[in-house]
Scaffold this motif. Structure first.
Motif, short mmCIF file in Angstrom:
data_model
loop_
_atom_site.label_atom_id
_atom_site.label_comp_id
_atom_site.label_asym_id
_atom_site.label_seq_id
_atom_site.Cartn_x
_atom_site.Cartn_y
_atom_site.Cartn_z
N LEU A 96 8.97 -15.13 34.77
CA LEU A 96 8.96 -15.09 36.02
C LEU A 96 7.54 -15.66 36.84
O LEU A 96 7.71 -16.17 37.97
N LEU A 97 6.30 -16.39 35.48
CA LEU A 97 5.51 -17.47 36.59
C LEU A 97 6.28 -18.47 37.20
O LEU A 97 5.66 -19.18 37.95
N LEU A 98 7.30 -18.70 35.91
CA LEU A 98 7.72 -19.94 36.46
C LEU A 98 8.24 -19.86 37.90
O LEU A 98 8.30 -20.58 39.10
N LYS A 99 9.64 -19.02 38.16
CA LYS A 99 10.06 -18.12 38.76
C LYS A 99 9.13 -18.18 40.20
O LYS A 99 9.96 -18.80 41.75
N ILE A 100 7.76 -17.66 40.42
CA ILE A 100 7.53 -17.45 41.90
C ILE A 100 6.19 -18.81 42.19
O ILE A 100 5.77 -18.74 43.02
N GLY A 101 6.39 -19.51 41.71
CA GLY A 101 6.34 -20.80 41.81
C GLY A 101 4.70 -21.62 41.15
O GLY A 101 3.86 -22.38 41.28
N VAL A 102 3.93 -21.21 40.22
CA VAL A 102 3.22 -21.23 38.96
C VAL A 102 3.23 -22.35 38.21
O VAL A 102 4.50 -21.96 38.20
N ASP A 103 2.22 -23.29 38.62
CA ASP A 103 2.92 -24.73 37.51
C ASP A 103 2.82 -23.93 35.78
O ASP A 103 2.89 -23.64 35.32
N ALA A 104 4.48 -25.40 35.42
CA ALA A 104 3.92 -24.73 34.15
C ALA A 104 2.83 -24.64 33.11
O ALA A 104 3.08 -23.93 31.84
N LEU A 105 1.94 -25.36 32.96
CA LEU A 105 0.97 -25.76 32.45
C LEU A 105 0.17 -23.92 32.98
O LEU A 105 -0.39 -23.56 31.33
N GLN A 106 -0.03 -23.27 33.53
CA GLN A 106 -0.97 -22.69 34.00
C GLN A 106 0.35 -21.92 33.06
O GLN A 106 -0.58 -20.51 32.99
N ALA A 107 1.59 -21.63 33.98
CA ALA A 107 2.00 -20.20 33.05
C ALA A 107 2.03 -20.13 31.64
O ALA A 107 1.95 -18.76 31.42
N LYS A 127 -1.82 -9.49 39.03
CA LYS A 127 -1.43 -9.49 41.13
C LYS A 127 -0.90 -10.49 41.45
O LYS A 127 -0.43 -10.45 42.53
N LYS A 128 -0.84 -12.09 40.28
CA LYS A 128 -0.06 -12.45 41.50
C LYS A 128 1.77 -11.96 41.40
O LYS A 128 2.08 -12.75 42.13
N LEU A 129 2.01 -11.53 40.08
CA LEU A 129 3.30 -11.18 40.24
C LEU A 129 3.82 -10.28 41.71
O LEU A 129 4.74 -10.01 42.13
N LYS A 130 2.74 -9.20 41.96
CA LYS A 130 2.58 -8.50 42.54
C LYS A 130 2.83 -8.92 44.68
O LYS A 130 3.69 -8.61 44.91
N LYS A 131 2.25 -10.06 44.10
CA LYS A 131 2.06 -10.72 45.76
C LYS A 131 3.77 -11.56 45.78
O LYS A 131 4.25 -11.37 47.11
N ALA A 132 4.67 -11.16 45.16
CA ALA A 132 5.18 -12.40 45.18
C ALA A 132 6.83 -11.32 45.35
O ALA A 132 8.11 -11.55 44.70
N GLY A 133 5.58 -9.58 45.25
CA GLY A 133 7.53 -8.50 44.70
C GLY A 133 7.73 -8.07 43.55
O GLY A 133 8.05 -8.03 43.66
N ASP A 138 9.89 -5.70 36.21
CA ASP A 138 10.77 -6.81 36.22
C ASP A 138 10.89 -7.04 34.71
O ASP A 138 11.67 -7.95 34.08
N ILE A 139 9.21 -7.30 34.10
CA ILE A 139 9.13 -7.84 32.81
C ILE A 139 9.90 -7.44 31.71
O ILE A 139 10.21 -8.21 31.01
N ASN A 140 9.16 -5.89 31.36
CA ASN A 140 10.64 -4.87 31.04
C ASN A 140 11.73 -5.03 30.67
O ASN A 140 12.40 -4.77 29.57
N LEU A 141 12.38 -5.40 32.18
CA LEU A 141 13.42 -5.51 31.84
C LEU A 141 14.12 -6.75 31.35
O LEU A 141 15.21 -7.35 30.99
#
Length: 219
Positions: A96-107, A127-133, A138-141
């Motif tokens: 999910l972090l990669l999908k919302i634009g977080v770079d690979a290393l940080q993700a 918080k990051k995921l909430k900003k992206a809706g 979504d994690i559990n899914l």
């Protein structure tokens, strides 16, 4: 580690067998422990079960040993189930972090800290995921869509273990009930025999008649 020699059997009207540590180890054999398992923790669990159930016969001691093994396995299964799901969650977080634009290393770093259950990192990720809706749902899914078979397999193992523990405990109760019935029957028979012997001693002694010859005089 074991303090089984002082188990009190007085509350049951059946004869109990008490073993010391060396006798128990010879009777039960070496427990099947994994590398890293603490034998002291295992025997503490065994002692707690033995103190609670108070086994009275060799069969009951063996059943306590079987129950202890299942309880020990249940601990492992529950821990690994949680670890496995946490690992799957960490993968889903990274995705999910990669999908919302977080770079690979940080993700990767954030997902690893998520797996380690780092509270501040979990808060940051949510918080990051909430900003992206996105939410935790979504994690559990993602986890359920990608890893439902593995999770279901672990749940089946846990359910089978619970069934085995229930069956062992039921067999223990059956053995205890059968032993109690046998002892009560023996006590009843013993009392009956004692009563018969008592009345036999109290019966009046009837003199044994003597055979006397009848003499007839001739006229």
């Amino acid at each position: 580690m074991l303090k089984i020699t002082n188990v009190d059997h007085s509350k049951y009207p059946i004869g109990g067998l008490s073993y010391n540590k060396a006798d128990l180890k010879r009777l039960l054999g070496k427990p099947a422990l994994r590398p890293g398992d603490d034998p002291k923790e295992y025997w503490l669990l065994f002692e707690a079960l033995a103190t609670s159930l108070e086994p009275h016969s060799q069969i009951e001691w063996l059943l306590v040993s079987d129950l202890c093994h299942r309880e020990w396995e249940h601990r492992h299964l529950r821990t690994r189930r949680i670890q496995l799901e946490s690992y799957f969650e960490a993968d889903a977080v990274k995705e999910l972090l990669l999908k919302i634009g977080v770079d690979a290393l940080q993700a990767s770093k954030l997902s690893m800290r998520w797996f380690e259950n780092h509270a501040r990192t979990i808060e940051t990720v949510l918080k990051k995921l909430k900003k992206a809706g996105k939410t935790r749902d979504d994690i559990n899914l993602i986890v359920m869509m990608q890893h439902s078979d593995e999770i279901r397999l672990f749940d089946q193992c846990i359910a089978q273990n619970e069934l085995s523990r229930f069956q062992i405990r039921r067999e223990f109760d059956r053995q205890r009930e059968a032993a109690l019935k046998r002892e009560l029957m023996n006590q009843a028979l013993s009392k009956q025999e004692t009563k018969v012997d008592y009345h036999k001693d109290e019966m009046p002694q009837v003199p044994t008649p003597r055979n006397s010859a009848i003499e007839h005089s001739s006229p």
